[in-house]
Enzyme design. Sequence first.
Site, PDB file in Angstrom:
ATOM      1  N   PHE A   1      50.170 -21.022 -20.120  1.00 26.08           N
ATOM      2  CA  PHE A   1      50.654 -22.397 -19.834  1.00 26.08           C
ATOM      3  C   PHE A   1      49.898 -23.482 -20.617  1.00 26.08           C
ATOM      4  O   PHE A   1      48.648 -23.172 -21.117  1.00 26.08           O
ATOM      5  CB  PHE A   1      50.769 -22.657 -18.265  1.00 26.08           C
ATOM      6  CG  PHE A   1      52.111 -22.705 -17.718  1.00 26.08           C
ATOM      7  CD1 PHE A   1      53.059 -21.661 -17.858  1.00 26.08           C
ATOM      8  CD2 PHE A   1      52.589 -23.935 -16.856  1.00 26.08           C
ATOM      9  CE1 PHE A   1      54.245 -21.842 -17.319  1.00 26.08           C
ATOM     10  CE2 PHE A   1      53.739 -23.927 -16.441  1.00 26.08           C
ATOM     11  CZ  PHE A   1      54.634 -22.931 -16.631  1.00 26.08           C
TER      12      PHE A   1
ATOM     13  N   GLN B   1      51.868 -38.037 -13.396  1.00 22.98           N
ATOM     14  CA  GLN B   1      52.162 -37.234 -14.331  1.00 22.98           C
ATOM     15  C   GLN B   1      53.601 -37.276 -14.971  1.00 22.98           C
ATOM     16  O   GLN B   1      54.540 -37.310 -14.136  1.00 22.98           O
ATOM     17  CB  GLN B   1      51.775 -35.466 -14.195  1.00 22.98           C
ATOM     18  CG  GLN B   1      52.411 -34.661 -15.425  1.00 22.98           C
ATOM     19  CD  GLN B   1      51.624 -33.239 -15.095  1.00 22.98           C
ATOM     20  OE1 GLN B   1      51.969 -32.446 -14.154  1.00 22.98           O
ATOM     21  NE2 GLN B   1      50.365 -33.036 -15.643  1.00 22.98           N
TER      22      GLN B   1
ATOM     23  N   HIS C   1      56.463 -35.196 -17.100  1.00 21.00           N
ATOM     24  CA  HIS C   1      56.701 -33.810 -17.756  1.00 21.00           C
ATOM     25  C   HIS C   1      57.466 -34.096 -18.919  1.00 21.00           C
ATOM     26  O   HIS C   1      58.496 -34.670 -19.086  1.00 21.00           O
ATOM     27  CB  HIS C   1      57.293 -33.176 -16.670  1.00 21.00           C
ATOM     28  CG  HIS C   1      57.507 -31.478 -17.130  1.00 21.00           C
ATOM     29  ND1 HIS C   1      58.003 -30.974 -18.031  1.00 21.00           N
ATOM     30  CD2 HIS C   1      56.829 -30.438 -16.409  1.00 21.00           C
ATOM     31  CE1 HIS C   1      57.833 -29.675 -18.193  1.00 21.00           C
ATOM     32  NE2 HIS C   1      57.101 -29.456 -17.292  1.00 21.00           N
TER      33      HIS C   1
ATOM     34  N   LEU D   1      64.284 -30.416 -14.126  1.00 20.48           N
ATOM     35  CA  LEU D   1      63.169 -29.974 -14.915  1.00 20.48           C
ATOM     36  C   LEU D   1      63.568 -28.679 -15.950  1.00 20.48           C
ATOM     37  O   LEU D   1      64.266 -27.728 -15.169  1.00 20.48           O
ATOM     38  CB  LEU D   1      62.035 -29.346 -13.945  1.00 20.48           C
ATOM     39  CG  LEU D   1      60.917 -28.798 -14.781  1.00 20.48           C
ATOM     40  CD1 LEU D   1      60.046 -29.975 -15.415  1.00 20.48           C
ATOM     41  CD2 LEU D   1      60.178 -27.979 -13.755  1.00 20.48           C
TER      42      LEU D   1
ATOM     43  N   GLU E   1      58.009 -25.495 -18.116  1.00 17.60           N
ATOM     44  CA  GLU E   1      57.118 -25.420 -19.167  1.00 17.60           C
ATOM     45  C   GLU E   1      57.185 -23.761 -19.619  1.00 17.60           C
ATOM     46  O   GLU E   1      56.802 -23.707 -20.902  1.00 17.60           O
ATOM     47  CB  GLU E   1      55.822 -25.743 -18.763  1.00 17.60           C
ATOM     48  CG  GLU E   1      54.674 -25.699 -19.926  1.00 17.60           C
ATOM     49  CD  GLU E   1      53.245 -26.533 -19.404  1.00 17.60           C
ATOM     50  OE1 GLU E   1      53.431 -27.537 -18.623  1.00 17.60           O
ATOM     51  OE2 GLU E   1      52.322 -25.818 -19.458  1.00 17.60           O
TER      52      GLU E   1
ATOM     53  N   ARG F   1      50.691 -31.953 -20.681  1.00 17.77           N
ATOM     54  CA  ARG F   1      51.721 -32.557 -20.563  1.00 17.77           C
ATOM     55  C   ARG F   1      51.398 -34.079 -20.878  1.00 17.77           C
ATOM     56  O   ARG F   1      52.321 -34.677 -21.508  1.00 17.77           O
ATOM     57  CB  ARG F   1      52.319 -32.406 -18.995  1.00 17.77           C
ATOM     58  CG  ARG F   1      52.343 -30.979 -18.827  1.00 17.77           C
ATOM     59  CD  ARG F   1      52.867 -30.880 -17.372  1.00 17.77           C
ATOM     60  NE  ARG F   1      53.352 -29.376 -16.903  1.00 17.77           N
ATOM     61  CZ  ARG F   1      53.579 -28.841 -15.978  1.00 17.77           C
ATOM     62  NH1 ARG F   1      53.303 -29.672 -14.823  1.00 17.77           N
ATOM     63  NH2 ARG F   1      53.844 -27.586 -15.972  1.00 17.77           N
TER      64      ARG F   1
ATOM     65  N   HIS G   1      56.711 -36.225 -12.810  1.00 19.63           N
ATOM     66  CA  HIS G   1      56.830 -35.051 -12.403  1.00 19.63           C
ATOM     67  C   HIS G   1      55.706 -34.624 -11.362  1.00 19.63           C
ATOM     68  O   HIS G   1      56.285 -34.190 -10.409  1.00 19.63           O
ATOM     69  CB  HIS G   1      56.351 -34.069 -13.424  1.00 19.63           C
ATOM     70  CG  HIS G   1      56.665 -32.532 -13.192  1.00 19.63           C
ATOM     71  ND1 HIS G   1      57.787 -32.067 -12.659  1.00 19.63           N
ATOM     72  CD2 HIS G   1      55.573 -31.522 -13.165  1.00 19.63           C
ATOM     73  CE1 HIS G   1      57.308 -30.557 -12.374  1.00 19.63           C
ATOM     74  NE2 HIS G   1      56.066 -30.425 -12.770  1.00 19.63           N
TER      75      HIS G   1
ATOM     76  N   ARG H   1      47.161 -32.879 -14.625  1.00 15.84           N
ATOM     77  CA  ARG H   1      47.096 -31.687 -13.889  1.00 15.84           C
ATOM     78  C   ARG H   1      47.827 -30.767 -15.148  1.00 15.84           C
ATOM     79  O   ARG H   1      48.626 -31.001 -15.758  1.00 15.84           O
ATOM     80  CB  ARG H   1      48.050 -31.696 -12.929  1.00 15.84           C
ATOM     81  CG  ARG H   1      48.474 -30.227 -12.463  1.00 15.84           C
ATOM     82  CD  ARG H   1      49.189 -30.204 -11.143  1.00 15.84           C
ATOM     83  NE  ARG H   1      50.509 -30.424 -11.213  1.00 15.84           N
ATOM     84  CZ  ARG H   1      51.467 -29.402 -11.463  1.00 15.84           C
ATOM     85  NH1 ARG H   1      51.194 -28.335 -11.926  1.00 15.84           N
ATOM     86  NH2 ARG H   1      52.650 -29.805 -11.551  1.00 15.84           N
TER      87      ARG H   1
END
Length: 564
Positions: A119, A233, A235, A245, A248, A279, A344, A380
């Site tokens: 990730f 955040q 995304h 969404l 990721e 991100r 996000h 994050r």
Amino acid sequence: MEKKEYDAVVLGGGLAGLMAANNVADAGFKVAVVSKVFPTRSHSAAAEGGIAAYVDGNSDPNDDPEFMSYDEVKGGDYLVDQNAAELLSRDSGEIVHILDTWGAPFNRQPDGRIALRYFGGQTYPRTRFVADKTGMALLHTLFQHATGFDNIDFYNEYYVLDIVKDGNNVNGLVAMEMKTMDPIFLKSRALLIASGGLGMIYQHTTNSYINTGDGYGIALRSGVPLKDPEFVQFHPTGLYPSDILISEAARAEGGILKNNKGERFMAKYAPHKFDLAPRDIVSRSMTIEMREGRGFEGGYLGLDLTHLGREYILERLTLAYDAAKTFANVDATKEMIPVRPAQHYFMGGIDVDITGVNSDLNGLFAAGEAACVSVHGANRLGSNSLLETLVYGKETGKTMVDFLKKHKNVESSDGVDTIVDNAYSYIKRETGEHFGTLLNELRDVMWENVGIFRDEKKLTEAVKQINSIRKRSINMYVTDKTTNYNTEVFNALETRNMIDCSIVMATAALNRTETRGAHFRDDYPTRDDDNWMKHSIAYLNGDAVEIKYKPVIVTKWKPEPRVY
Ligand SMILES: Cc1cc2nc3c(=O)[nH]c(=O)nc-3n(C[C@H](O)[C@H](O)[C@H](O)COP(=O)(O)OP(=O)(O)OC[C@H]3O[C@@H](n4cnc5c(N)ncnc54)[C@H](O)[C@@H]3O)c2cc1C
């Protein structure tokens, strides 16, 4: 008014709330879990990509918990409390082990060990997953476990209004049964806020409609501050135009972002990590591409999965495939998925220490997205939130048990009626401002002025406009006057919370005159460790936002330039 007494009340039936409830109930205490939706419909169920963990004997041979913590600290642009990151990494393997024994159906490697994928921002692959429906699987696992306790009572479809206090001690909360609109006083000496995020205050968000920042609003009204509320955040891959969404996981499995010239533009912005940079970096790069005319008409870019092959896409990325097909009419095995950044996650949250304790109100705890421990700092990393809900849900549960052993419930019921009267005032008022008008304005201001790129002018304007919306909201009313599942009343109550969160977020963003992680200031484009390596602690006192500071806890890693 109906009154029930418990040792602990948990606001929220998502992963954090259920993990803590399981731990408190396991120690024999009586627990109430209150949720405005059936627990398995909490936003945790929407998590797709996975949960990060270092698992001994089931990780990359070069990896270890220290690498994992380093990635978190660097990913969070050095605003992370490093002792908190170390605990997150250290306990991650144990959490996966617990989930495995409770029955979570993780994807496996051919030899039977739990599968893992890369990730964003990870030095080694560590994300464990259940196809691209990880949150759903984990939430069902935890809920099933919780229903095994006869000392946990569930209040499903109850909307929490406010905290009841006795002096500076928690004395429970008041909720409203959504079907009947009847209030109930749930009395307890310990209260955990695990109410999730606040995406709905942004015009574009990947979050569910229920993510309205209620817990933050409730905390602020009780004199409890939010830590680092300026950090939001965005995304990179919200599906255009619905903002649903696209996980990721799509890039983790090899998906590539492309502009209208067909270029893999991330090579320019993150020459080592490409599409799997953190991100904040990817979202900013995408926005620059679109600002400079390399987006597609309407305002989006392409996420190309076609080279992965149909079979692989359908096996590993079913949800992404289905969402693109259903909501954008795109066959991801043949065409690029249209994507743009969307809000996000909220890195900020109720100020708690590494044990989940808030020090402003005795008996108040917070965990999950509602809390700021802080393990994510200014940004994050993907798949660290599911991990945080469980590691810190468990840790906070333990702290609550210690607290409950030492304290007794108080006797009073003061303040309960005022809370209920405030909620009913929206029904009683015949004219005024409709919540829908106020909310639309708020969501626009937050998106335009407290979004991916910020500066003094935009933020000053945001503070001004939100203050005005807040003043007008004193006269908020609803047109539906019935007392049977009156969703308009709950929407108005949610709007009150969203307005209170927004004013705190915009003010803290204006106050922080540097760029760090997801907080990007066009007018202060560099990180300023001399003046700003500290947490903002923001209180809402009437109309005034008051900001204090706490130092960042550094154990091992001195700040370095953050390059990927
Ligand atoms: C689309 C999407 C995908 C994601 N994918 C991932 C991923 O792959 N990996 C990852 O690590 N993270 C992911 N995240 C982030 C992660 O899912 C969340 O941060 C996390 O699940 C939050 O869990 P929680 O327990 O804190 O809160 P939630 O699961 O949001 O639960 C909040 C609870 O509070 C209750 N509640 C709130 N207000 C009230 C009120 N007023 N009265 C009563 N009840 C109330 C709700 O009913 C709910 O039960 C994703 C997030 C989204 C939106």
